[in-house]
Design an enzyme around this catalytic site. Structure first.
Site, PDB file in Angstrom:
ATOM      1  N   ARG A  70      34.707  46.285   8.848  1.00 11.51           N
ATOM      2  CA  ARG A  70      35.588  45.150   8.834  1.00 11.51           C
ATOM      3  C   ARG A  70      34.995  44.096   7.559  1.00 11.51           C
ATOM      4  O   ARG A  70      36.041  43.311   7.042  1.00 11.51           O
ATOM      5  CB  ARG A  70      35.049  43.936  10.631  1.00 11.51           C
ATOM      6  CG  ARG A  70      36.313  45.371  12.112  1.00 11.51           C
ATOM      7  CD  ARG A  70      35.970  45.079  13.020  1.00 11.51           C
ATOM      8  NE  ARG A  70      36.168  43.325  13.323  1.00 11.51           N
ATOM      9  CZ  ARG A  70      35.606  42.422  14.145  1.00 11.51           C
ATOM     10  NH1 ARG A  70      35.018  43.034  15.352  1.00 11.51           N
ATOM     11  NH2 ARG A  70      36.008  41.367  13.868  1.00 11.51           N
ATOM     12  N   GLN A 101      38.150  30.826  16.251  1.00  9.57           N
ATOM     13  CA  GLN A 101      38.017  31.943  16.527  1.00  9.57           C
ATOM     14  C   GLN A 101      37.489  33.142  15.754  1.00  9.57           C
ATOM     15  O   GLN A 101      36.430  33.847  16.096  1.00  9.57           O
ATOM     16  CB  GLN A 101      38.766  32.474  17.728  1.00  9.57           C
ATOM     17  CG  GLN A 101      39.423  31.792  19.104  1.00  9.57           C
ATOM     18  CD  GLN A 101      39.700  31.696  20.061  1.00  9.57           C
ATOM     19  OE1 GLN A 101      39.734  33.077  20.505  1.00  9.57           O
ATOM     20  NE2 GLN A 101      41.008  31.974  19.575  1.00  9.57           N
ATOM     21  N   HIS A 119      32.878  32.228  16.759  1.00  5.07           N
ATOM     22  CA  HIS A 119      32.468  33.043  17.296  1.00  5.07           C
ATOM     23  C   HIS A 119      31.394  33.604  16.474  1.00  5.07           C
ATOM     24  O   HIS A 119      31.026  34.673  16.088  1.00  5.07           O
ATOM     25  CB  HIS A 119      33.878  33.771  17.391  1.00  5.07           C
ATOM     26  CG  HIS A 119      34.319  33.464  18.577  1.00  5.07           C
ATOM     27  ND1 HIS A 119      35.463  34.603  18.891  1.00  5.07           N
ATOM     28  CD2 HIS A 119      33.962  33.199  20.109  1.00  5.07           C
ATOM     29  CE1 HIS A 119      35.851  34.158  20.132  1.00  5.07           C
ATOM     30  NE2 HIS A 119      34.705  33.381  21.258  1.00  5.07           N
ATOM     31  N   SER A 189      46.117  34.712  21.339  1.00  3.23           N
ATOM     32  CA  SER A 189      45.970  35.867  22.588  1.00  3.23           C
ATOM     33  C   SER A 189      45.647  34.826  23.621  1.00  3.23           C
ATOM     34  O   SER A 189      46.335  34.220  24.957  1.00  3.23           O
ATOM     35  CB  SER A 189      45.402  37.236  22.322  1.00  3.23           C
ATOM     36  OG  SER A 189      44.027  36.784  22.603  1.00  3.23           O
TER      37      SER A 189
HETATM   38  P1  NAD Z   1      43.888  39.054  19.845  1.00  2.00           P
HETATM   39  O1  NAD Z   1      43.539  39.587  18.552  1.00  2.00           O
HETATM   40  O2  NAD Z   1      43.532  38.375  20.371  1.00  2.00           O
HETATM   41  O3  NAD Z   1      45.494  37.577  19.407  1.00  2.00           O
HETATM   42  C1  NAD Z   1      46.034  37.610  18.124  1.00  2.00           C
HETATM   43  C2  NAD Z   1      47.080  36.484  18.137  1.00  2.00           C
HETATM   44  O4  NAD Z   1      47.352  36.787  17.021  1.00  2.00           O
HETATM   45  C3  NAD Z   1      48.309  38.023  19.102  1.00  2.00           C
HETATM   46  O5  NAD Z   1      48.779  36.527  19.920  1.00  2.00           O
HETATM   47  C4  NAD Z   1      49.156  37.738  18.539  1.00  2.00           C
HETATM   48  O6  NAD Z   1      50.676  37.570  18.470  1.00  2.00           O
HETATM   49  C5  NAD Z   1      49.542  36.836  16.972  1.00  2.00           C
HETATM   50  N1  NAD Z   1      49.382  36.841  15.730  1.00  2.00           N
HETATM   51  C6  NAD Z   1      49.392  38.046  15.160  1.00  2.00           C
HETATM   52  N2  NAD Z   1      50.050  38.121  14.176  1.00  2.00           N
HETATM   53  C7  NAD Z   1      50.513  36.588  13.436  1.00  2.00           C
HETATM   54  C8  NAD Z   1      50.653  35.788  12.856  1.00  2.00           C
HETATM   55  N3  NAD Z   1      51.833  36.743  11.466  1.00  2.00           N
HETATM   56  N4  NAD Z   1      51.362  34.726  12.822  1.00  2.00           N
HETATM   57  C9  NAD Z   1      51.081  34.551  14.172  1.00  2.00           C
HETATM   58  N5  NAD Z   1      50.547  34.981  14.906  1.00  2.00           N
HETATM   59  C10 NAD Z   1      49.958  36.314  15.282  1.00  2.00           C
HETATM   60  O7  NAD Z   1      42.841  37.677  18.346  1.00  2.00           O
HETATM   61  P2  NAD Z   1      42.231  36.506  19.578  1.00  2.00           P
HETATM   62  O8  NAD Z   1      42.815  35.295  19.777  1.00  2.00           O
HETATM   63  O9  NAD Z   1      41.379  35.078  17.797  1.00  2.00           O
HETATM   64  O10 NAD Z   1      41.032  37.338  20.169  1.00  2.00           O
HETATM   65  C11 NAD Z   1      39.447  36.676  19.722  1.00  2.00           C
HETATM   66  C12 NAD Z   1      38.982  37.512  19.266  1.00  2.00           C
HETATM   67  O11 NAD Z   1      39.309  38.143  18.301  1.00  2.00           O
HETATM   68  C13 NAD Z   1      37.625  36.038  19.102  1.00  2.00           C
HETATM   69  O12 NAD Z   1      37.022  36.307  19.039  1.00  2.00           O
HETATM   70  C14 NAD Z   1      37.652  36.829  17.669  1.00  2.00           C
HETATM   71  O13 NAD Z   1      36.355  37.365  16.863  1.00  2.00           O
HETATM   72  C15 NAD Z   1      38.543  38.286  17.078  1.00  2.00           C
HETATM   73  N6  NAD Z   1      38.605  38.219  15.560  1.00  2.00           N
HETATM   74  C16 NAD Z   1      38.647  37.676  15.168  1.00  2.00           C
HETATM   75  C17 NAD Z   1      38.944  38.444  13.246  1.00  2.00           C
HETATM   76  C18 NAD Z   1      39.066  37.380  12.223  1.00  2.00           C
HETATM   77  O14 NAD Z   1      38.107  36.998  11.904  1.00  2.00           O
HETATM   78  N7  NAD Z   1      40.205  37.856  11.174  1.00  2.00           N
HETATM   79  C19 NAD Z   1      39.979  39.802  13.887  1.00  2.00           C
HETATM   80  C20 NAD Z   1      40.253  40.617  14.690  1.00  2.00           C
HETATM   81  C21 NAD Z   1      39.493  39.820  15.507  1.00  2.00           C
END
Ligand code: NAD
Ligand code: ZN
Length: 243
Positions: A70, A101, A119, A189
């Site tokens: 990652r 987050q 986070h 989400s």
């Molecule tokens: P999640 O993975 O639970 O949900 C992602 C959300 O984004 C979904 O509702 C989805 O429909 C939506 N989505 C996907 N592509 C999109 C786009 N192009 N435009 C708009 N919406 C889009 O993510 P979350 O709610 O942040 O979950 C929480 C956990 O995931 C956190 O604790 C976080 O630390 C972690 N996380 C972070 C990363 C990162 O830092 N980039 C990546 C993966 C997970």
């Protein structure tokens, strides 16, 4: 949809205290996999096997392998138009703060200044014994990495399931949600607590919630305006209409 965007633009323009909350979806278009949804990380890995203190105690090497994978993705990723649009909203004085987050650094790289990271930061590790913090400009080569000061194990400096959030960041986020008359919720989400509760705090004092997501979330039922679509497309459109 364009009618909804116009409504959102009006609300944002007249907001007196606008705060944004972002999740993994805002970085999806930068090539960083989300946890849930289509192509989510959780489809391939079981979270409870990797993102928990218990998993780390059982098998730190395995957990670190997942994090190295990652970290590489984050280091190779670039901010997308959604990150830049949020930074721009702050620069023109409309967005007062951004609560994320996300553990990547794309909001920082896009230029967001008032940023609350709920986070933690995937590009940092901290010592399990002395709390010394190491920053990665490339992924650790020795797995699991050791503390340069005391040789104990280093762990990713992120919040895992079953762990409390950093106290100062959480308090700031709660204060901002209490003050916000408008909250822009993007790409989350909404099921990870307590972050997912922040839009409900805004609704509790009759604030307005605008949501941008490619699909419905746990926030959608309380959203006053739901803009279905990708953050990288909708946010720049909003900024363009505002300017
Ligand atoms: P999640 O993975 O639970 O949900 C992602 C959300 O984004 C979904 O509702 C989805 O429909 C939506 N989505 C996907 N592509 C999109 C786009 N192009 N435009 C708009 N919406 C889009 O993510 P979350 O709610 O942040 O979950 C929480 C956990 O995931 C956190 O604790 C976080 O630390 C972690 N996380 C972070 C990363 C990162 O830092 N980039 C990546 C993966 C997970
Ligand atoms: Zn140490």
């Amino acid at each position: 949809m364009s009618l909804d965007i116009s409504r959102a633009v009006e609300v944002i323009r007249s907001a007196s205290f606008l705060v944004a909350l972002t999740g993994a979806g805002v970085s999806a278009e930068s090539g960083i996999p989300t946890f849930r949804g289509k192509d989510g990380l959780w489809n391939k890995y079981r979270p409870e096997e990797l993102a928990t203190p218990q998993a780390f105690n059982r098998d730190p090497k395995r957990v670190w392998e997942w994090y190295v994978w990652r970290i590489k993705i984050v280091l190779n990723a670039k901010p997308n138009p959604a990150h830049y649009a949020l930074a721009e909203l702050e620069k023109i004085g409309l967005l007062k703060a951004l609560i994320t987050q996300n553990v990547d650094d794309l909001h920082e790289r896009a230029g967001s200044k008032k940023l609350i990271k709920l986070h933690g930061n995937i590009l940092e590790a901290r010592c399990v014994s002395c709390n010394y913090v190491v920053k990665w400009s490339q992924p650790p080569s020795e797995i699991p990495p050791k503390c340069p000061l005391c040789s104990s194990l280093l762990r990713p400096n992120v919040v895992w399931f079953n762990e409390p959030l950093p106290e100062k960041a959480l308090q700031e986020a709660l204060d901002l949600a209490s003050k916000a008359d408008t909250m822009l919720v993007v790409g989350t989400s909404g099921i990870v607590m307590p972050a997912g509760a922040l839009p409900f705090i805004v609704k509790d004092h009759e604030g307005t919630v605008i949501e941008i997501n490619v699909s419905e979330s746990a926030i959608t039922p309380i959203a006053d305006i739901f803009l279905r679509g990708s953050a990288g497309k909708i946010l720049p459109e909003i900024v363009k209409m505002i300017k």
